[in-house]
Motif scaffolding. Structure first.
Motif, mmCIF file in Angstrom:
data_model
loop_
_atom_site.group_PDB
_atom_site.id
_atom_site.type_symbol
_atom_site.label_atom_id
_atom_site.label_comp_id
_atom_site.label_asym_id
_atom_site.label_seq_id
_atom_site.Cartn_x
_atom_site.Cartn_y
_atom_site.Cartn_z
ATOM 1 N N VAL A 91 53.237 -23.987 10.015
ATOM 2 C CA VAL A 91 52.135 -23.803 10.969
ATOM 3 C C VAL A 91 51.925 -24.933 11.500
ATOM 4 O O VAL A 91 51.305 -26.004 11.184
ATOM 5 N N GLY A 150 44.935 -35.449 9.430
ATOM 6 C CA GLY A 150 45.380 -33.871 9.057
ATOM 7 C C GLY A 150 44.499 -33.274 7.931
ATOM 8 O O GLY A 150 43.544 -34.112 7.259
ATOM 9 N N THR A 151 44.858 -32.142 7.605
ATOM 10 C CA THR A 151 44.087 -31.400 6.670
ATOM 11 C C THR A 151 44.091 -31.767 5.383
ATOM 12 O O THR A 151 43.350 -31.977 4.472
ATOM 13 N N SER A 152 45.372 -32.363 5.020
ATOM 14 C CA SER A 152 45.548 -32.821 3.577
ATOM 15 C C SER A 152 44.579 -33.955 3.264
ATOM 16 O O SER A 152 43.942 -34.015 2.326
ATOM 17 N N HIS A 194 46.193 -23.778 -0.820
ATOM 18 C CA HIS A 194 47.301 -24.393 -0.349
ATOM 19 C C HIS A 194 47.785 -25.668 -1.236
ATOM 20 O O HIS A 194 46.800 -26.316 -1.966
ATOM 21 N N THR A 196 48.337 -28.585 -0.728
ATOM 22 C CA THR A 196 47.526 -29.872 -0.295
ATOM 23 C C THR A 196 46.192 -29.910 -1.009
ATOM 24 O O THR A 196 45.633 -31.251 -1.354
ATOM 25 N N GLY A 241 42.324 -18.601 6.509
ATOM 26 C CA GLY A 241 43.446 -18.813 7.065
ATOM 27 C C GLY A 241 44.466 -18.990 5.753
ATOM 28 O O GLY A 241 44.809 -20.444 5.487
ATOM 29 N N VAL A 243 47.956 -19.874 4.276
ATOM 30 C CA VAL A 243 49.160 -20.126 4.803
ATOM 31 C C VAL A 243 50.285 -19.225 5.069
ATOM 32 O O VAL A 243 51.203 -19.205 5.706
ATOM 33 N N ASP A 268 39.110 -24.972 3.211
ATOM 34 C CA ASP A 268 40.445 -25.322 3.754
ATOM 35 C C ASP A 268 40.533 -24.334 4.948
ATOM 36 O O ASP A 268 41.010 -23.429 4.870
ATOM 37 N N ALA A 270 42.675 -25.065 7.570
ATOM 38 C CA ALA A 270 43.361 -25.880 8.627
ATOM 39 C C ALA A 270 43.800 -25.640 9.977
ATOM 40 O O ALA A 270 43.566 -26.082 10.783
ATOM 41 N N PHE A 271 44.068 -24.294 9.623
ATOM 42 C CA PHE A 271 44.329 -23.492 11.179
ATOM 43 C C PHE A 271 43.450 -22.405 11.440
ATOM 44 O O PHE A 271 43.038 -22.218 12.551
ATOM 45 N N ASP A 297 42.440 -28.934 10.940
ATOM 46 C CA ASP A 297 43.394 -29.461 11.783
ATOM 47 C C ASP A 297 43.034 -29.455 13.491
ATOM 48 O O ASP A 297 42.344 -28.448 13.684
ATOM 49 N N HIS A 299 45.890 -30.673 15.063
ATOM 50 C CA HIS A 299 47.136 -30.553 15.592
ATOM 51 C C HIS A 299 47.891 -28.996 15.338
ATOM 52 O O HIS A 299 49.043 -28.930 15.627
ATOM 53 N N LYS A 300 47.051 -28.296 14.668
ATOM 54 C CA LYS A 300 47.776 -27.085 14.491
ATOM 55 C C LYS A 300 47.259 -26.104 15.579
ATOM 56 O O LYS A 300 47.602 -25.979 16.772
#
Ligand SMILES: *Cc1c(COP(=O)(O)O)cnc(C)c1O
Length: 472
Positions: A91, A150-152, A194, A196, A241, A243, A268, A270-271, A297, A299-300
């Motif tokens: 993703v 990032g999300t991690s 996830h 992470t 979301g 993954v 979580d 992330a996206f 995130d 960046h996603k």
């Protein structure tokens, strides 16, 4: 007498002539213009050419133009075209052009928003984006944001805040006393959390073996009625979301219960949290405002350049206590923002610059339109594949993820490998319910209807070719 030119003279020269900057800029412009239509994965030749970088560290200095030339000639060809519209792996996300531009300006600034006194512009933009995000996702007024890689890392920070708060609920200071002989923190999450999230759980010393796992339904959502009884020592981690399928947990009912019990909920997102910024999709994130912390995130889905995640936390004391550091030389100013209180790092780059630029450039309606297009293209992808014999779509395409399967695991794997070899698009693999799948993640502003058509054709061609080979 001729004085030897020092390395310092050389660098001042680079600044004065601006040649390096002009050249880098030129290469960059040529790159983005070509990458949209290029082979998505590097060619064999480009990969072979990476051996150009196998050299000893030079004994003496190198001309700057030569350095850039090597990077451009052999590096640009060996990139993956994640910027374009036909990259569907993991993703990932492309980059909105204004983000690339703002980031290159900020590269010249080279700021660290560690403290307001170290970068007033960095601190200001972090405050502004914190507010904008709170507003976009409809989060509580007390929410604060930390700008991380990032999300991690965002999840790590959220769980660290939870650890601090849930132990302080039990009169235990984790920073001073650590985990030895501490009261217990219960960690509860779904079987599709996830990887992470699991990493953060182990890094923070909770121990993966201590997780209370909750079953999931056929779309990967946590079964709300199978969540064990929660209390004020419980950390519940949910997902906006999944993954694989892109599915969302039932935040409204779960968070209401958790809130009553005094538990901490981390989401979580992330996206998926970005669905909350889209009118036609925000039903998916209903109830998220009742959680305690959220990781997301840039960046996603938002398509900021890489290295951009945010931890949002409504308990400022918990997150700053968890991440705080101090030193005699640290100047803090309670009026203005000191970013390091909200992130594990002290020094870091001002990644908020491009985040701010993209939000400002798009505005609410632009964000809505861009992200809804990702959803619409994912639906188009799924509907088109459903008409191709040999492919099955396994999930409800509620957001941007499409899970595709062939008749056997062997066919799925071979089809995926052939799709990757064809290089018209790129999709990776995953495992869903014990079987191999091809996972299509539509996460780029650049994906057009035509891109999806080209990609679906490539899927078709790949399956046809391998079927022919097998029967030959
Ligand atoms: C990508 C992803 C992560 C990890 O985010 P990074 O930004 O790669 O660290 C965590 N959770 C989910 C659901 C993701 O999709």
């Amino acid at each position: 007498m001729i004085e030897k030119k020092t390395i310092q003279d050389k660098m001042y020269g680079d600044i004065q002539t601006k040649n390096l900057f002009d050249t880098a800029h030129q290469y960059g412009k040529e790159y983005v213009a070509s990458v949209m239509n290029r082979n998505v994965f590097p060619t064999e030749e480009a990969l072979q050419n990476l051996s150009q970088f196998d050299e000893e560290l030079p004994i003496t200095d190198t001309n700057g133009t030569e350095v850039l030339k090597q990077l451009n000639k052999y590096g640009s060809q060996a990139t993956v075209a994640t910027l374009g519209g036909r990259y569907f792996g993991f993703v990932c996300g492309s980059s909105v052009p204004i983000g690339l531009a703002a980031k290159s300006l900020a590269t010249f600034w080279d700021q660290s928003p560690t403290m307001n006194v170290l970068s007033p512009i960095g601190a200001k933009l972090e405050s502004v984006v914190e507010n904008w995000l709170k507003n976009l996702f409809n989060l509580p007024a007390s929410t604060v944001a930390g700008f991380v890689s990032g999300t991690s890392m965002a999840t790590f920070c959220g769980l660290a805040a939870a650890r601090y708060r849930l132990l302080s609920n039990q009169n235990w200071n984790i920073n001073e006393n650590g985990f030895y002989n501490s009261p217990k923190v219960r960690v509860i999450t779904g079987k599709q959390a996830h990887s992470t999230v699991l990493k953060a759980i182990s890094l923070l010393g909770f121990g993966k073996q201590n997780i209370e796992w909750v079953d999931i339904d056929e779309q990967g959502r946590i079964h709300a009625n199978e969540i064990p009884k929660l209390d004020n020592s419980s950390l519940l981690i949910l997902q906006a979301g999944n993954v694989n399928t892109g599915s969302f947990d039932d935040f409204e009912s779960i968070c209401t219960k958790a809130q009553k019990a005094g538990a901490w909920v981390h989401i979580d997102g992330a996206f998926g949290l970005w669905a909350g910024a889209v009118n036609k999709l925000k039903h998916l994130t209903k109830g998220i405002e009742k959680a305690n912390s959220w990781s997301v995130d840039g960046h996603k889905t938002l398509n900021t350049p890489y290295d951009s995640g945010v931890i949002l936390c409504k308990d400022q004391e918990a997150i700053t206590s968890a991440l705080h550091m101090s030193g005699s030389y640290i100047i803090t100013n309670t009026e203005k923002r000191d970013g390091m209180f909200y992130t594990p790092e002290m020094s870091r780059r001002a990644r908020v610059v491009e985040f701010w630029a993209i939000l400002k450039y798009l505005g609410k309606s632009g964000i809505d339109e861009m992200i809804y297009n990702m959803h619409a293209r994912a639906v188009q992808f799924a509907e088109s594949l459903k008409n191709v014999k040999g492919f099955t779509v396994l999930n409800d395409v509620v957001f941007n993820q499409v899970l595709v399967q062939c008749e056997t695991d062997k066919l799925t794997t071979k089809a995926m490998e052939r799709i990757q070899e064809l290089r018209d698009c790129w999709a990776g693999g995953s495992v869903w319910k014990g079987r191999k799948v091809i996972r299509v993640s539509v996460c780029s502003w650049a994906t057009t209807e035509k891109d999806v058509e080209i990609s679906v054709d490539s899927f078709k061609r790949a399956l046809q070719e391998i079927t022919n080979e097998i029967t030959l």
